[in-house]
Design a protein around this motif. Structure first.
Motif, PDB file in Angstrom:
ATOM      1  N   SER C  93       0.840  -1.200   0.000  1.00 43.65           N
ATOM      2  CA  SER C  93       0.000   0.000   0.000  1.00 43.65           C
ATOM      3  C   SER C  93       0.869   1.241   0.000  1.00 43.65           C
ATOM      4  O   SER C  93       0.602   2.209  -0.723  1.00 43.65           O
ATOM      5  CB  SER C  93      -0.902   0.030   1.232  1.00 43.65           C
ATOM      6  N   ALA C  97       0.929   4.058  -2.842  1.00 39.14           N
ATOM      7  CA  ALA C  97       0.598   5.447  -2.527  1.00 39.14           C
ATOM      8  C   ALA C  97       1.688   6.369  -3.057  1.00 39.14           C
ATOM      9  O   ALA C  97       1.414   7.419  -3.661  1.00 39.14           O
ATOM     10  CB  ALA C  97       0.426   5.631  -1.027  1.00 39.14           C
ATOM     11  N   VAL C 100       1.302   6.708  -6.822  1.00 34.26           N
ATOM     12  CA  VAL C 100       0.191   7.584  -7.176  1.00 34.26           C
ATOM     13  C   VAL C 100       0.596   9.039  -6.950  1.00 34.26           C
ATOM     14  O   VAL C 100       0.336   9.922  -7.778  1.00 34.26           O
ATOM     15  CB  VAL C 100      -1.061   7.223  -6.347  1.00 34.26           C
ATOM     16  N   LEU C 101       1.259   9.281  -5.825  1.00 32.12           N
ATOM     17  CA  LEU C 101       1.677  10.647  -5.514  1.00 32.12           C
ATOM     18  C   LEU C 101       2.631  11.174  -6.588  1.00 32.12           C
ATOM     19  O   LEU C 101       2.451  12.278  -7.129  1.00 32.12           O
ATOM     20  CB  LEU C 101       2.358  10.667  -4.150  1.00 32.12           C
ATOM     21  N   MET C 153      -4.798   3.926  -8.467  1.00 30.78           N
ATOM     22  CA  MET C 153      -5.581   4.340  -7.302  1.00 30.78           C
ATOM     23  C   MET C 153      -6.550   3.243  -6.895  1.00 30.78           C
ATOM     24  O   MET C 153      -6.719   2.972  -5.702  1.00 30.78           O
ATOM     25  CB  MET C 153      -6.327   5.639  -7.610  1.00 30.78           C
ATOM     26  N   LEU C 156      -4.676   0.813  -5.093  1.00 34.29           N
ATOM     27  CA  LEU C 156      -4.362   1.316  -3.754  1.00 34.29           C
ATOM     28  C   LEU C 156      -5.561   1.106  -2.840  1.00 34.29           C
ATOM     29  O   LEU C 156      -5.411   0.628  -1.709  1.00 34.29           O
ATOM     30  CB  LEU C 156      -3.990   2.800  -3.857  1.00 34.29           C
ATOM     31  N   LEU C 160      -5.649  -1.156   0.412  1.00 35.70           N
ATOM     32  CA  LEU C 160      -5.927  -0.625   1.740  1.00 35.70           C
ATOM     33  C   LEU C 160      -7.073  -1.378   2.406  1.00 35.70           C
ATOM     34  O   LEU C 160      -7.008  -1.693   3.595  1.00 35.70           O
ATOM     35  CB  LEU C 160      -6.272   0.869   1.645  1.00 35.70           C
TER      36      LEU C 160
END
Lengths: 573, 337, 198, 289
Positions: C93, C97, C100-101, C153, C156, C160
């Motif tokens: 995860s 993340a 994605v960032l 996403m 993700l 999560l």
């Protein structure tokens, strides 16, 4: 949707099993199916529907051209007819029908239960289908809603800048672009599926060196799709940007280049011809050996030649542009590349001849069409050599000679081989044989019609008649030839209608086929006709290129000869 | 030896087979068309030989190896031959040899045609393709005309080729006069050149060979090959301003007060448009509407009234003149010798 | 039972075939690469052919920071796949993340660049050939970044909420292949647009 | 894949039918259709496409949806439906890659090189005797490749030109090599009079073909060629090439033995007794790619 259901209904396998079911349920079955066989049949039915439509358009054009200064249709209508005829035949007949056979046969031939991505398969079919409907919606839609558009009239290769807003106002060109974008997505999706299936879904023992040639050739075709159809998609996106957002890719007034479009289109357009013909070769590779009762001559050479054609065909596109003024250097290069294609193509023809040589040839209707294919493909290849000679091409390009040449390929070779494939695999798909008597009538009528039309179509080209003219001058001496050409169309129409009738009649009244009517050798004949949803109750396992030969000749199986030392060691996926 | 005769005979047969045809590619009269013709005979001969050979083998095989048993019963399977590297190598090498030979011949003709050195006294003509007519201008001679190209005949001893510098004002076109040369595309925003050197006087026909829009079919080409004297006379005539004739002053007035002037040029009048053909000497031409119909008063009248009568899709709009004005304009135009 | 074509003693042990997901993605990448090649060819063909300004030299600046972000996201997505292979779901995860960032930063950078170009330099897709080819090429790439980001996403979110487990590592790997491709295309676009074409 | 394992006797797992792919396709089509009709159509299409995407996703994630299909056990016996009067006799004659014995490919290459060298002797003699320069013949051949040499004078052709030499070597070398290969392949098929075939029939045939076509292939060569000497050099090629080829020992073609890849690709040559044999049937694929 409504347009193709009647046709697929003809081939609907489920009807027989459950005659009580309401048509809505049947429809639901077909719409939601992810079964490769049903999708394959839908592809074929859809393509046949458009074959009839585009054939009708051709008929109208031939009526118009039968005599000089004819007023049967207006120039605007004629231009729409040839644009729609070409676009339909290439994108909504040729591609879907070949993918239809591929979808149906590949999993059966490699001993798999379905394609690698069954849902993607359904998606690809539907998006191609909707693309075709969108294109034909232009006949009704455009003027009805905005009073501006109608069917596209820019020719199937839509040379810039004729497609620019200035020269093609309204939405007619948009219909062309958008529908081709949609089918492009479907084509790429199906090809991806075929590659993944042929590589990842083979039954145990089905090494790449034992893959049926049909599957090999579909693999090559599909790989070509990635590098050929994608450029078309890219070019269509550019054209769309030009028309909708006012960009200048092909806007010659803002410094854009008309020639760039030609390059982009033919980078797609020429490999496209091979994308269409390779599946025809694939059918020939299966059908000719079975009816000659011999193994295919030079299996590795056939594979190599196909791969070779695939590669070389990517470097020959500009032979459509010899008259564009690319300069002697580029012209010379493309002459050489184009001539080079004739070498692997020649290997294929000779290998088919060698397969026939020493065999015991059974002249079923399927084989007759295959022989017709061989003969006509030979001629088409030879006229192709003439066109590859750039100076000769300066005279021939854009003339009726070229039209005759590529119809020789598309009708004389591909369509003949398709008919052959129909007679060969219809029993597998429907469980009934097609009538051989009607088939013979079909063959001879079509053969006569074909040669009347397309043999004599070469001549007006040599006499200076350009393509895509809605009428011509009386003093040019083209009339007699055009009359003959148009008269051949009548025979072809009758033959095609007979074929459609044969399919319907045989579905109900034809002789029951059984699992293996042709005494063939590949895996699809080892299951019931039509095959169950799951194809094989137990996944087969093979030890040679001709698994059914091994079963039929236990005393002398192929696998004794095609030995390998280590299992899986030969793999070259 | 016989092969050499074969090639020659083939050429004779082919060029006479189609009879008296004005656009036969096998009846060449200029050097480019001749070299294409020679090459095409070689190609036809080679492909013809291959056809006879392969089709013969096919026929032989079909007859010799057809199954003699009735419908697949009681017969033994034939020997299963898997292939032969030797034979396959042979039919790979032989086509390669043929291709190499054909390629050398082709490359030579490409270069001799496209890379021919341009003589100093060659005539230059600028060709502009329009939807759906041709504009010809002779920059060195100060002549602008439309649809009917005049060139001097070329003497084999003293070559007098005409160089065409071509571009398009709108969409793609292609210039094709089969008896003089192969086609060359005429593309907007791009300049192409080609050359012709017709060696017999006469009229040579052709037409646009690249689909360019609705009226593509009637975008005809007429090339008049004149003796040098006739050509000079033609040039001298074309350089003169338009004929002034007081008897047709009314027609001229109608012409000048209508939209005609925004598209057409008549030298010596207020008409200086470039969108349509130059009409300064329109009456000296044999045809109107890019070769669609003969240049008669009746045809001119009909065309001005509504161009769709001959050329549906032509860009010239119907002029909506009343009958009297039509007659006047027609009379005026027919005086523009 | 349909006993189709089974030859006794045929060596079928250890019959392994490539993963269809990977093969399919490789095919998709081949097709997408061809599309990009055509756009790149158009860009290169039209370099310096614009009839009017502005030219690339006037308005383009090297997007070094966002490029570094995008390229490093290749590493993070690879790390995410490795983590999932070892069933370290939290680590996975985290890496997702980060990917994605980084991708988001790149996209924001492109958005900002476009804003500047359109409102300060007056360059739109209609301005000239440079505008036409620039926006379509970079825009095509940005579209792929957006699609990739949406997929990442989703991954993700699934990671999560625990829906993504070890058995999905092959699927995530296929997605990572796509993301690597998007990054590789950017290298080409960067070289062609910002280095060669400037 | 999914069906390979986890297979039970009574049923099979197949992908479940679903309409979502069709809905997505319809949605995307409507989005594009809206571009030629009305924006409302595009919006409807967008909604459908979104629904299709979500629906499709739920079909495959987290697990693919399958339906169980019942297997109808139905016997399909695979036998030949041809009543064979006699089975094919077993034995090598009926199952083979022909010819059983042949030359190696390298043989043809050797022959081609030897023949090509031999051919230069009469050509050189002709050139020296008639034009007093060895380079004349070389340049004449090379002129086939250079358009600009089309009008060259005899004196020009008599001089040494590096590009002429290179072009001649390429043209001559390539042709010799190809014809050599052809000889290596074809001579075993005409075992009776190899020397007559190789040394006379083929050269004369080739000369005949070239004679008819040379006018167009290379007019300059056609103008100045001396057909007598041309035939002599052709025969020299044929004799030497045929001789060299026939000198080599024939080897057995490996019948259906799949060789390791390295051998097939020609990287390795010393594997057991198949050592120098040219690769088997499956080799074509590699060499001609």
């Amino acid at each position: 949707m409504a347009t193709q259901t009647p046709v697929t209904e003809v081939l609907d396998l489920t009807v027989e099993k459950a005659p009580q079911r309401r048509w809505l349920e049947v429809l639901h079955d077909w719409v939601t199916t992810v079964d490769h066989k049903k999708i394959g049949l839908m592809y074929i039915g859809y393509a046949l529907f458009f074959l009839v439509v585009a054939g009708f358009e051709a008929l109208l054009m031939r009526v118009q051209l039968a005599v000089p200064n004819n007023h049967f249709v207006s120039p605007q209508v004629f231009n729409r007819l040839f644009t729609m005829h070409g676009t339909t035949m290439v994108f909504f007949v040729g591609m879907p029908i070949l993918f239809g056979f591929g979808n149906y046969l590949i999993p059966l031939m490699i001993g798999a239960r379905d394609m690698a991505f069954p849902r993607l398969n359904a998606f690809s079919f539907w998006i191609s289908a909707f693309g075709g409907l969108l294109l034909y919606f232009s006949y009704f839609g455009g003027s009805g809603l905005y009073g501006a558009g109608s069917a596209p009239d820019v020719g199937w290769f839509a040379y810039a800048p004729l497609t620019a807003q200035v020269f093609s106002p309204g939405h007619s060109t948009d219909y062309w672009t958008l529908s081709l974008l949609l089918t492009g997505i479907g084509t790429i999706g199906t090809s991806l599926n075929i590659v993944a299936t042929a590589i990842c879904m083979r039954c145990p023992g089905m090494k790449m060196s034992r893959l049926p040639l049909l599957v090999w050739l579909y693999l090559v075709t599909s790989c070509m799709v990635f590098v050929a159809v994608s450029p078309l998609t890219a070019a269509q996106i550019m054209l769309m940007l030009d028309r909708y957002l006012g960009s200048h890719f092909f806007d010659t007034q803002a410094g854009g280049s008309a020639v760039l479009w030609m390059h982009f289109f033919w980078i797609f357009g020429h490999p496209e011809v091979y994308i269409l013909i390779l599946p025809a070769f694939a059918f020939a590779n299966e059908i000719i050996p079975v009816f000659s009762r011999k193994a295919i001559f030079g299996y590795p050479a056939m594979v190599a030649a196909s791969v070779g054609i695939g590669f070389i065909s990517l470097s020959v596109w500009a032979h459509h542009m010899f008259a564009v003024g690319m300069g002697p250097g580029a012209n010379t290069f493309f002459v050489l590349a184009t001539m080079a294609v004739s070498v692997p193509t020649g290997i294929k023809i000779f290998n088919w001849l060698a397969t026939l040589w020493g065999g015991k040839i059974r002249f079923t209707v399927s084989m007759m069409f295959a022989v017709g294919f061989l003969f006509q493909f030979l001629i088409a290849g030879l006229t192709g050599i003439m066109l590859s000679v750039a100076p000769f091409d300066w005279q021939l390009t854009g003339s009726y000679f070229v039209v005759a040449h590529f119809h020789y390929v598309l009708v004389g070779a591909i369509l003949f081989m398709l008919f052959s494939a129909f007679y060969y695999w219809y029993p597998k798909m429907s469980g009934r044989m097609l009538s051989e008597t009607m088939g013979k009538w079909h063959f001879w009528l079509f053969l006569i019609g074909f040669h009347l039309t397309f043999d004599f179509m070469h001549v007006p080209g040599l006499l200076g008649m350009p393509r895509r003219i809605y009428t011509y001058e009386a003093d040019r001496g083209w009339m007699i030839w055009n009359m003959v050409v148009s008269s051949g169309a009548i025979f072809q129409t009758i033959a095609t209608l007979l074929f459609v009738y044969n399919m319907v009649w045989s579905y109900f009244k034809g002789e029951v086929a059984g699992a293996d009517p042709w005494d063939a050798w590949t895996l699809e004949w080892s299951t019931t006709s039509p095959p169950a949803t799951y194809n094989f109750a137990k996944i087969p396992s093979v030890a040679s290129r001709r698994p059914l030969w091994d079963l039929k000749h236990p005393e002398d199986p192929d696998s004794h000869y095609e030995t390998t030392e280590k299992p899986g060691g030969e793999e070259r996926p | 030896m016989f092969a050499c005769h074969g090639l020659y005979d083939l050429a004779v047969i082919v060029s006479t087979a189609f009879g008296d045809n004005p656009t036969n590619i096998f009846a060449p009269v200029g050097t480019p068309a001749h070299s294409v013709f020679g090459l095409s005979m070689l190609v036809l001969w080679i492909t013809g030989a291959i056809f006879v050979l392969v089709a013969g083998i096919l026929l032989y095989v079909l007859v010799r190896y057809r199954s003699r048993a009735a419908d697949g019963v009681t017969e033994q399977e034939p020997p299963q031959i898997y292939g032969s590297n030797q034979i396959e190598l042979a039919w790979t090498v032989i086509p390669i040899l043929i291709v190499v030979m054909l390629f050398l011949a082709t490359a030579r003709v490409i270069y001799t045609t496209e890379h021919a050195p341009k003589p100093a006294d060659a005539l230059d003509v600028t060709v502009i393709g329009h939807q759906f007519w041709w504009e010809y201008s002779y920059p060195a001679l100060g002549v602008v005309t439309a649809n009917e190209l005049h060139v001097p005949v070329s003497d084999p001893k003293h070559m007098l080729p005409t160089y065409l510098t071509m571009s398009s004002a709108d969409t793609d076109h292609s210039f094709w006069v089969p008896r003089l040369a192969g086609k060359t595309d005429v593309i907007p925003n791009r300049v192409n050149t080609m050359w012709i050197d017709p060696q017999e006087t006469g009229l040579y026909l052709g037409q646009c060979a690249q689909y360019c829009g609705v009226q593509h079919a009637k975008m005809l080409i007429r090339v008049y090959v004149d003796t040098p004297a006739a050509f000079d006379a033609w040039v001298a005539h074309q350089r003169q301003p338009a004929v002034e004739d007081s008897r047709v002053a009314e027609g001229r007035a109608v012409f000048e007060h209508n939209a005609c002037i925004s598209c057409h040029t008549i030298r010596g009048t207020v008409a200086t448009g470039r969108f349509g053909p130059d009409l300064t000497h329109v009456a000296s031409r044999d045809t109107i509407a890019s070769g669609a119909v003969p240049n008669t008063a009746a045809n001119i009248r009909s065309f001005v009234d509504n161009p769709e009568n001959f050329k549906p899709g032509a860009l010239m709009p119907p002029m909506h003149l009343d009958s009297h004005d039509l007659d006047a304009v027609t009379a005026y135009l027919t005086t523009l010798k | 039972m349909i006993e189709a074509a089974v030859i006794p003693n045929s060596p079928n042990e250890g019959w392994e075939l490539p993963s269809r997901g990977v093969v399919g993605m490789v095919c998709l990448i081949a097709a997408e690469a061809s599309i990009f090649i055509i756009f790149v060819v158009a860009y290169v063909f039209y370099i310096g052919k614009s009839v009017s300004g502005p030219t690339p030299k006037d308005v383009l600046t090297l997007p070094v920071f966002t490029t570094i972000c995008l390229l490093s996201s290749s590493l993070t997505v690879h790390a995410a796949v490795s983590a999932l292979r070892q069933s370290k779901r939290n680590l996975c995860s985290l890496w997702l993340a980060a990917t994605v960032l980084l991708g988001g930063i790149f996209l924001a950078g492109t958005g900002r660049e476009w804003y500047e170009l359109i409102y300060h330099d007056g360059l739109t897709i209609q301005t000239n050939l440079f505008g036409t080819t620039f926006y379509s090429l970079v825009g095509l790439h940005a579209t792929h970044v957006i699609v990739g980001l949406i997929m990442l996403m989703l991954a993700l979110v699934f990671s999560l909420n625990g829906a993504m487990t070890h058995e999905h590592s092959e699927k995530l790997e296929v997605l990572s292949l796509y993301w690597h491709f998007v990054d590789a295309v950017w290298v080409v676009v960067f070289l062609v647009v910002y280095v060669l074409g400037r | 894949m999914h069906s390979n394992h986890a297979q039970e006797e009574h049923g099979l797992q197949l992908p479940a039918p679903t309409a979502w792919p069709m809905v997505l396709a319809l949605g995307l089509s409507l989005v594009l259709m809206g571009m030629v009709t009305d924006v409302a159509v595009s919006i409807l299409g967008g909604l459908l496409a979104f629904a299709g995407t979500v629906g499709w996703f739920r079909q495959v994630l987290p697990h693919e949806v399958h339906e169980e299909v019942e297997v109808r056990t139905e016997e399909v016996t695979v036998t030949s439906n041809r009543t064979l009067a006699a089975r094919l006799p077993k034995g090598p004659m009926h199952r083979k890659i022909i010819p059983v014995e042949t030359f190696q490919i390298i043989t043809g290459i050797k022959g081609g090189i030897a023949g090509g060298l031999a051919m230069t002797v009469p050509a050189g003699i002709f050139s020296l005797v008639k034009y007093h320069s060895f380079w004349y013949a070389v340049n004449l051949l090379a002129a086939g490749g250079f358009v600009s040499w089309a009008g060259a004078s005899n004196a020009f052709l008599g001089e040494f030109h590096l590009q002429g030499l290179l072009a001649a070597i390429v043209i001559h070398g390539l042709t010799s090599l190809l014809v050599g290969l052809l000889y290596g392949a074809m001579l075993p098929m005409f075992p009776k009079y190899p020397i007559v075939t190789a040394g006379f029939i083929v050269p004369l045939l080739f000369t005949g073909i070239l004679h008819s076509a040379l006018n167009i292939v290379s007019p300059i060569l056609n103008e100045r060629i001396d057909w007598f000497w041309f035939v002599v050099s052709q025969i020299a090629f044929g004799l030497v090439c045929g001789f060299v080829v026939n000198l080599q020992a024939k080897v057995r073609t490996p019948q259906f033995q799949a060789l390791p890849f390295a051998v097939r690709a020609g990287l390795h040559s010393n594997v057991e007794e198949l050592v120098e044999e040219e690769p088997t049937d499956s080799d074509h694929e590699d060499t001609s790619r």
